[in-house]
Scaffold this active site. Structure first.
Site, PDB file in Angstrom:
ATOM      1  N   GLU A 197       0.814  -1.221   0.000  1.00 58.74           N
ATOM      2  CA  GLU A 197       0.000   0.000   0.000  1.00 58.74           C
ATOM      3  C   GLU A 197       0.850   1.274   0.000  1.00 58.74           C
ATOM      4  O   GLU A 197       0.456   2.302   0.551  1.00 58.74           O
ATOM      5  CB  GLU A 197      -0.953   0.006   1.201  1.00 58.74           C
ATOM      6  CG  GLU A 197      -1.971  -1.119   1.159  1.00 58.74           C
ATOM      7  CD  GLU A 197      -2.985  -1.057   2.286  1.00 58.74           C
ATOM      8  OE1 GLU A 197      -2.616  -0.597   3.383  1.00 58.74           O
ATOM      9  OE2 GLU A 197      -4.131  -1.451   2.075  1.00 58.74           O
ATOM     10  N   GLU A 266      -7.386  -7.229  -0.662  1.00 56.74           N
ATOM     11  CA  GLU A 266      -7.940  -7.054   0.682  1.00 56.74           C
ATOM     12  C   GLU A 266      -9.382  -6.613   0.575  1.00 56.74           C
ATOM     13  O   GLU A 266      -9.669  -5.444   0.354  1.00 56.74           O
ATOM     14  CB  GLU A 266      -7.141  -6.028   1.500  1.00 56.74           C
ATOM     15  CG  GLU A 266      -5.786  -6.513   1.941  1.00 56.74           C
ATOM     16  CD  GLU A 266      -5.123  -5.549   2.907  1.00 56.74           C
ATOM     17  OE1 GLU A 266      -5.806  -4.632   3.418  1.00 56.74           O
ATOM     18  OE2 GLU A 266      -3.908  -5.707   3.151  1.00 56.74           O
TER      19      GLU A 266
END
Length: 853
Positions: A197, A266
């Site tokens: 991320e 996710e």
């Protein structure tokens, strides 16, 4: 994972339709020359290709250190039974290398064993090395010795950091190779991840950040794993990295390479718990909707974050202020129980999508808008002509819509739902129609404690009340200003403690020429502060979630001559997310610490005094939390004279292992804040005294519309976390166990008890034309049917009632099928219950049953 705002499914609809319309042409290119990393695992825009077989992948996150190695086989098997193809986990650098070049891969840190169990279960593995993980893990998974290296800058184009990162990544990869864990070696791991991320926060790093990401990609490829590499939330991920999406919804997402598979790495099935906040809840309907929409729009890989959240044992919870429980409202709860209906509803979704797997991974698609917000997506096999359809209603309000597909049938489509149509003419699943059971768990107090006999120190079997010993935390040294080292400044807590303790003592002296009443002002970036002046307690301040430090002010009387000021700073998890999060201040670093006169003028700025420091507690160093330590000055107490409400106190009690196999918890209601251990195993930080926000839990939960953690919360006004998981592997079988508590604020342990978590009630709610499956877990059987109605019943589990129509044989038929069995299956139809007319209402069966051993 990390916090991101959800993206509207309607905002990107046009862009996605354009992208999907190009998919057939792009697929021809990718099929002619697929992106291939080895002979076993390759991919194109439509699928992963494993040993020549095109696959859609359902994966789930299970973090090995958030459970125990004894729990792994059961968790992984339940994930498999839930329809998963793969298990994903991060690798946690701080746990594996707590001291530079000194490694630990034992116990629940044995990730090699974890992946071998995954393979034995017949599942694939996804290896997310990072080594930055976020994960609500303290300091994002970085060890503190890393930050203390001279000249280092983390997560940027810094040679010192890159050398350490490459050393660790190479060690993990080599361990996997030695164990033959990569698919190219016949192992389970089909995908590996580098970084995590970074795209969310890379802007402030500038060109150095871009250079770093390019280096990460090159370094990862040079590892020669033989499997594809991914980068989460990295839109500019360099080839051959596959960029992926994280969030609540990723149907809008398009990879940056048309040959890359569309990956949802996710899918946040809930959210994490924080001290002082309500428990987040995301409905099964909404999670299923996000998955179905993702595959409707070309998805290839979906990973649930988390599939089992588990527990933040020790001091691993980050944040700050992230709780010990990491339940995450996941399909498997913190203890490993099935979280129903979420587990079952998603299992049926996986089964439904797998019906069309071949067509979805080889066929072409067409899209049609029926009415605004209602879309039909048809996948067609170019050879056989077989079809597979998704019919979605993205409107977030309103009554169900009746959709007439002419020769393919008429469908009742609720708002914010997706129907899956086998052959495009038979509904086999709808995300809003939950046909899976609901399980209600209860915590039952164990009556098999061993208590500590205050007269002869022998163990005996007692009643439910534990008998306690206690010991004060020795603080005379710090109250007198005696530390282990000195500095002429206020140091950063995380760098000073190197994460060996939550606690750091700051001590200094100040001389005044007369006795006077002043205001002591302490500005801190810490989370909790306790203040003493001349050995006397002055006061405390407890921070709250979202608070970036605070200023403590309190009257303080200073005597003529030299005075000692003692400040105890406590952390509640180190930050784990954000640009340069690793460099943020912690503790009383920099201050200022001021003495202020009554006229608000500053008498003295103590920030650059000579400060004395001590890391941690004496009880940690002894250590008191080991049950066999001989260095703890345990004291007995006469009946009803146990010191309670006492700061900085240790408590100890012995108990017997609760019988059975149900998960065990310890109820710590009555305690304040501190830490808990059983037989020397850390249960994590405890803070039962902090209450959740009392507002926002009323009314029914409406799953329709974009989810956020403030939607549908539970546990308003109660202790943020009252129960703490005690894995059965922490317990001694047939021997005495020891519970040790450290109390920081002042609590009362006399109400503490051990309890087991078991299913007591199961409910079913299935629509006509489906099958209702009921199951009592843990070897229990269905002992009775409390409610059953086939027709139009109303209410929910625990409060069902009959509607205006029902079959008269509802209860008798369900009793015949289920009572006395651990599990049963009922066909929900007129054939089972007889013809029952309810007009135009779709009939359903509602059942509530009791479970007993």
């Amino acid at each position: 994972m990390a916090s991101l705002g959800s993206t509207s499914t309607r905002t990107h609809e046009i862009l996605i339709l354009i992208a999907m319309s190009l998919a057939p042409l792009l697929a021809l290119c990718s099929e002619a020359a697929p992106a291939t990393t080895d002979n076993n695992v390759s991919y194109d825009a439509k699928s992963f290709i494993i040993n020549g077989e095109r696959r859609l992948i359902f994966s789930g996150s299970i973090h090995y250190p958030r459970s125990t190695e004894q729990m792994w086989p059961d968790l992984i098997q339940k994930a498999k039974e839930g329809g998963l193809d793969a298990i994903e986990t991060y690798i946690f650098w701080d746990r594996h290398e707590p001291v530079r070049r000194h490694y630990d891969f034992s116990g629940n840190l044995d990730f090699v064993k974890f992946f071998k169990i995954v393979q034995e279960a017949g599942l694939y593995g996804v290896l997310r090395i990072g080594p930055y993980v976020c994960a609500e893990w303290s300091y994002g998974g970085f060890p503190l010795w890393l930050k203390n290296m001279p000249g280092i800058q983390l997560r940027t184009n810094n040679e010192i950091y890159k050398n350490e990162m490459q050393t660790f990544v190479t060690k993990i990869v080599n361990m996997c190779k030695e164990a033959k864990l990569f698919a190219s070696q016949g192992g389970p791991i089909i995908i590996a991840q580098i970084e995590n991320e970074y795209g969310n926060i890379m802007g402030p790093y500038g060109e150095a950040g871009k250079a770093y990401i390019n280096w990460c990609a090159q370094m990862a490829v040079s590892q020669n794993t033989g499997v594809p590499w991914i980068m989460c939330q990295q839109n500019d991920a360099p080839q051959p990295m596959i960029n992926t999406c994280n969030g609540y919804y990723c149907d809008w997402f398009t990879p940056n390479n048309p040959n890359s598979p569309k990956m949802f790495t996710e899918n946040w099935v809930g959210w994490f718990k924080k001290w002082g906040e309500r428990d987040p809840h995301r409905t099964a309907e909404d999670v299923a909707y996000s998955v179905a929409r993702f595959f409707q729009r070309g998805g290839v890989f979906n990973n649930y974050y988390m599939y089992h959240g588990g527990t933040n044992f020790g001091r691993t919870a980050g944040g700050p202020y992230i709780a010990t429980s990491y339940d995450y409202d996941a399909p498997l709860d913190e203890y490993g129980n099935l979280n129903q209906p979420k587990w079952g509803h998603l299992k049926r979704l996986h089964e439904a999508i797998k019906v069309g797997e071949k067509i979805l991974t080889t066929g072409n698609w067409t899209g049609k808008e029926i009415v605004p917000g209602v879309n039909l997506t048809t996948y067609t096999d170019g050879v056989t002509g077989q079809r597979f359809c998704f019919l979605s209603n993205t409107n977030n309000s309103g009554d169900p819509i009746t959709v007439d597909l002419q020769n393919d049938g008429v469908y009742w489509l609720p708002a914010w739902s997706v129907s899956i149509l086998d052959g495009c003419n038979k509904e086999i699943y709808n995300t809003a129609k939950v046909n899976s059971q609901t399980s209600l768990y209860v915590k039952k107090q164990s009556s098999q404690h061993h208590s500590y006999n205050k007269h002869n120190h022998n163990n005996h079997r007692g009643n439910d009340k534990l008998t306690w010993l206690w010991a004060p935390e020795y603080i005379k040294d710090t109250l007198q200003g005696k530390g282990r080292f000195r500095a002429s400044q206020l140091l950063d807590q995380k760098l000073t403690t190197s994460d060996f303790s939550d606690y750091l003592w700051y001590m200094t002296t100040v001389a005044v020429n007369k006795t006077q009443s002043l205001t002591l002002s302490v500005k801190t970036a810490g989370h909790v502060l306790h203040v003493y002046v001349n050995k006397k307690y002055v006061g405390s301040h407890l921070g709250t979630a979202g608070q970036l430090g605070f200023t403590f002010e309190s009257p303080a009387v200073l005597s003529r001559g030299e005075n000692t000021i003692t400040l105890l700073s406590a952390t509640v998890g180190l930050p784990n997310y954000g640009a340069f999060y690793d460099s943020g201040p912690t503790g009383i670093v920099g201050g200022p610490v001021l003495l202020i006169r009554n006229d608000n003028s500053t008498l003295n700025d103590l920030s650059f005094n000579q400060w004395s420091y001590k890391v941690g507690l004496n009880g940690e160093a002894k250590p008191f939390f080991y049950p066999t330590t001989s260095r703890a000055p345990w004291r007995t107490s006469k009946s009803n004279e146990l010191p309670t409400g006492r700061r900085m106190t240790w408590y100890k009690a012995n108990f017997q292992t609760p019988s059975g196999v149900d998960p065990v918890v310890v109820d710590l209601l009555g305690m304040g804040k501190g830490h808990a251990w059983v037989n020397g195993h850390s249960l994590g930080r405890i803070w039962p005294s902090v209450l959740a926000d009392p507002n926002g839990c009323g009314g029914d939960c409406d799953y329709r519309g974009d989810y956020n953690p403030g939607k549908c919360p539970t546990n308003c006004g109660n202790s943020s976390q009252r129960w703490y998981h005690v894995p059965r592997s922490f317990l001694n079988v047939g021997k005495t166990n020891t519970l040790i508590l450290f109390e920081e604020l002042g609590g009362n342990p006399q109400g503490v008890s051990f309890q087991t978590v078991s299913v007591e009630t199961v409910c079913g709610n299935a629509y006509e034309g489906s099958m209702l499956e009921l199951s009592c877990h843990g070897g229990k059987t269905i002992s009775g049917i409390d409610f059953a109605s086939f027709g139009n019943p109303v209410g929910k589990c625990g409060s069902f009632s009959k509607g205006s129509c029902e079959s008269k044989v509802s209860i008798s038929e369900v009793e015949k099928a289920c009572v006395g069995k651990e599990a049963c299956t009922i066909v929900v139809s007129d054939g089972t219950f007889g013809s029952t007319s309810c007009g135009n209402v779709t009939k359903r069966l509602a059942v509530q049953a009791s479970c007993e051993n």
